[in-house]
Design an enzyme around this catalytic site. Sequence first.
Site, PDB file in Angstrom:
ATOM      1  N   GLU A   1      -6.051  -5.564  10.449  1.00  9.66           N
ATOM      2  CA  GLU A   1      -4.786  -4.703  10.700  1.00  9.66           C
ATOM      3  C   GLU A   1      -5.035  -3.922  11.686  1.00  9.66           C
ATOM      4  O   GLU A   1      -6.046  -3.030  11.611  1.00  9.66           O
ATOM      5  CB  GLU A   1      -4.765  -2.984   9.127  1.00  9.66           C
TER       6      GLU A   1
ATOM      7  N   GLY B   1       3.058  -1.353   3.919  1.00 11.14           N
ATOM      8  CA  GLY B   1       3.015   0.248   4.099  1.00 11.14           C
ATOM      9  C   GLY B   1       4.618   0.929   3.954  1.00 11.14           C
ATOM     10  O   GLY B   1       4.921   0.465   2.928  1.00 11.14           O
ATOM     11  N   GLY B   2       4.900   1.382   4.835  1.00  8.50           N
ATOM     12  CA  GLY B   2       6.186   1.611   4.944  1.00  8.50           C
ATOM     13  C   GLY B   2       7.042   0.938   3.663  1.00  8.50           C
ATOM     14  O   GLY B   2       7.896   0.908   3.342  1.00  8.50           O
TER      15      GLY B   2
ATOM     16  N   HIS C   1      -9.689   1.277   4.665  1.00  9.47           N
ATOM     17  CA  HIS C   1      -8.119   1.171   5.436  1.00  9.47           C
ATOM     18  C   HIS C   1      -8.577   1.839   6.284  1.00  9.47           C
ATOM     19  O   HIS C   1      -9.278   3.075   6.233  1.00  9.47           O
ATOM     20  CB  HIS C   1      -7.267   1.740   4.529  1.00  9.47           C
TER      21      HIS C   1
ATOM     22  N   GLY D   1       1.963   1.629  10.711  1.00  7.70           N
ATOM     23  CA  GLY D   1       3.048   3.260   9.944  1.00  7.70           C
ATOM     24  C   GLY D   1       3.678   3.466  11.904  1.00  7.70           C
ATOM     25  O   GLY D   1       4.523   4.763  12.102  1.00  7.70           O
TER      26      GLY D   1
ATOM     27  N   ASN E   1       1.232  -1.130  -0.204  1.00  3.46           N
ATOM     28  CA  ASN E   1      -0.174   0.253  -0.055  1.00  3.46           C
ATOM     29  C   ASN E   1       0.925   1.919   0.664  1.00  3.46           C
ATOM     30  O   ASN E   1       1.851   1.889   1.100  1.00  3.46           O
ATOM     31  CB  ASN E   1      -1.485  -0.046   1.177  1.00  3.46           C
ATOM     32  N   TRP E   2       0.378   2.096  -1.462  1.00  2.00           N
ATOM     33  CA  TRP E   2       1.873   3.112  -1.442  1.00  2.00           C
ATOM     34  C   TRP E   2       1.413   4.469  -0.153  1.00  2.00           C
ATOM     35  O   TRP E   2       2.000   5.292  -0.536  1.00  2.00           O
ATOM     36  CB  TRP E   2       2.621   3.352  -2.982  1.00  2.00           C
ATOM     37  N   LYS E   3       0.071   3.932  -0.418  1.00  2.00           N
ATOM     38  CA  LYS E   3      -0.847   5.398   0.405  1.00  2.00           C
ATOM     39  C   LYS E   3      -0.554   6.325  -0.641  1.00  2.00           C
ATOM     40  O   LYS E   3      -0.377   6.074  -1.689  1.00  2.00           O
ATOM     41  CB  LYS E   3       0.071   5.573   1.192  1.00  2.00           C
TER      42      LYS E   3
ATOM     43  N   SER F   1       3.154  -2.408  10.365  1.00  5.53           N
ATOM     44  CA  SER F   1       4.799  -2.710  10.465  1.00  5.53           C
ATOM     45  C   SER F   1       5.076  -3.859  10.273  1.00  5.53           C
ATOM     46  O   SER F   1       6.135  -4.092  11.159  1.00  5.53           O
ATOM     47  CB  SER F   1       5.350  -1.943  12.055  1.00  5.53           C
TER      48      SER F   1
ATOM     49  N   GLU G   1      -7.324   4.470   8.017  1.00  5.07           N
ATOM     50  CA  GLU G   1      -7.296   5.910   7.619  1.00  5.07           C
ATOM     51  C   GLU G   1      -8.608   6.561   6.985  1.00  5.07           C
ATOM     52  O   GLU G   1      -9.112   7.204   6.955  1.00  5.07           O
ATOM     53  CB  GLU G   1      -6.033   5.727   6.652  1.00  5.07           C
TER      54      GLU G   1
HETATM   55  C1  PEP Z   1      -1.069  -0.014   5.824  1.00  6.25           C
HETATM   56  O1  PEP Z   1      -0.703   1.034   5.460  1.00  6.25           O
HETATM   57  O2  PEP Z   1      -1.787  -1.264   5.546  1.00  6.25           O
HETATM   58  C2  PEP Z   1      -0.048  -0.719   7.045  1.00  6.25           C
HETATM   59  C3  PEP Z   1      -0.396  -1.646   7.659  1.00  6.25           C
HETATM   60  O3  PEP Z   1       1.124   0.386   7.245  1.00  6.25           O
HETATM   61  P1  PEP Z   1       3.029  -0.038   7.622  1.00  6.25           P
HETATM   62  O4  PEP Z   1       3.308  -1.506   7.347  1.00  6.25           O
HETATM   63  O5  PEP Z   1       3.790   1.239   7.359  1.00  6.25           O
HETATM   64  O6  PEP Z   1       2.028  -0.224   9.714  1.00  6.25           O
END
Ligand code: PEP
Length: 253
Positions: free
Chosen positions: A170, A237-238, A98, A176, A9-11, A216, A100
């Site tokens: 999640e 994500g990251g 998601h 994050g 997920n590049w956001k 994470s 967010e």
């Molecule tokens: C996400 O945005 O779905 C996510 C899991 O982010 P991160 O891996 O950065 O925690």
Amino acid sequence: MRKKIIAGNWKMNLTFDEGQKLTSEIVNMYKDEQVSDVTVVLNPPFPHLFPVKKLIGDTAGIFVGAQNCSDKDSGAYTGETSASIIASFGAQYVIIGHSERREYFKEDNELLALKVKKALENGLTPIFCCGESLEIREAGTHESNVKFQLTDSLFSLSAEEIQKVVIAYEPIWAIGTGKTASADQAQEMHQALRRHLASKYGKEVAAEISILYGGSMKPDNAKELLSKEDVDGGLIGGASLKSRDFIDIVKSY
Ligand code: PEP
């Protein structure tokens, strides 16, 4: 057999050139390092969908997905993108719900149910996100909270439809933040969700649904998380913004 899936997920990150570079690196590593039985999904911001799809070309095992879709078919909804438009650009997946989007755009379970329907009607695989806040985890009601998210948004689907949905558990406190759920905590929740799916659709159907962990996930914790029986992959994500880290997670299987 349910699929093993690692989705990035590049956001709201990466310019055109940065997205092209990252995609090329991922595609090359995926091919060169013979990652075979893991499905990879790249979920960039909308404008990247088509160019990323073009770069992936006919590479088997790598797909492109969006990060959201509208609950409407078409029309005067400025700024929105429908599932049919997303599908017409060659995407196969779409992230729905998601945390967010739930938090910043006030998307609720009812709206997300409509989005899941639209995705399925247009041949997209929804990656449906669920997960509890830290407050809920500390109150000890996380399991019932997350089950409720599934019931409310997914349980109007038929048994045939639900098997086309990918679920991403999640925990919000792990997204994050660098804090990861332990592999045992993840397994406990994934197993509870699969049991919940089984209570509605039966064991066989529940066994076919991929449940990804997100929060994470990094190269150094992926192996342990992915070794758990009910963890069928990750939503990243990251670490999906760094080709080496992302492919190392894919290779942790
Ligand atoms: C996400 O945005 O779905 C996510 C899991 O982010 P991160 O891996 O950065 O925690």
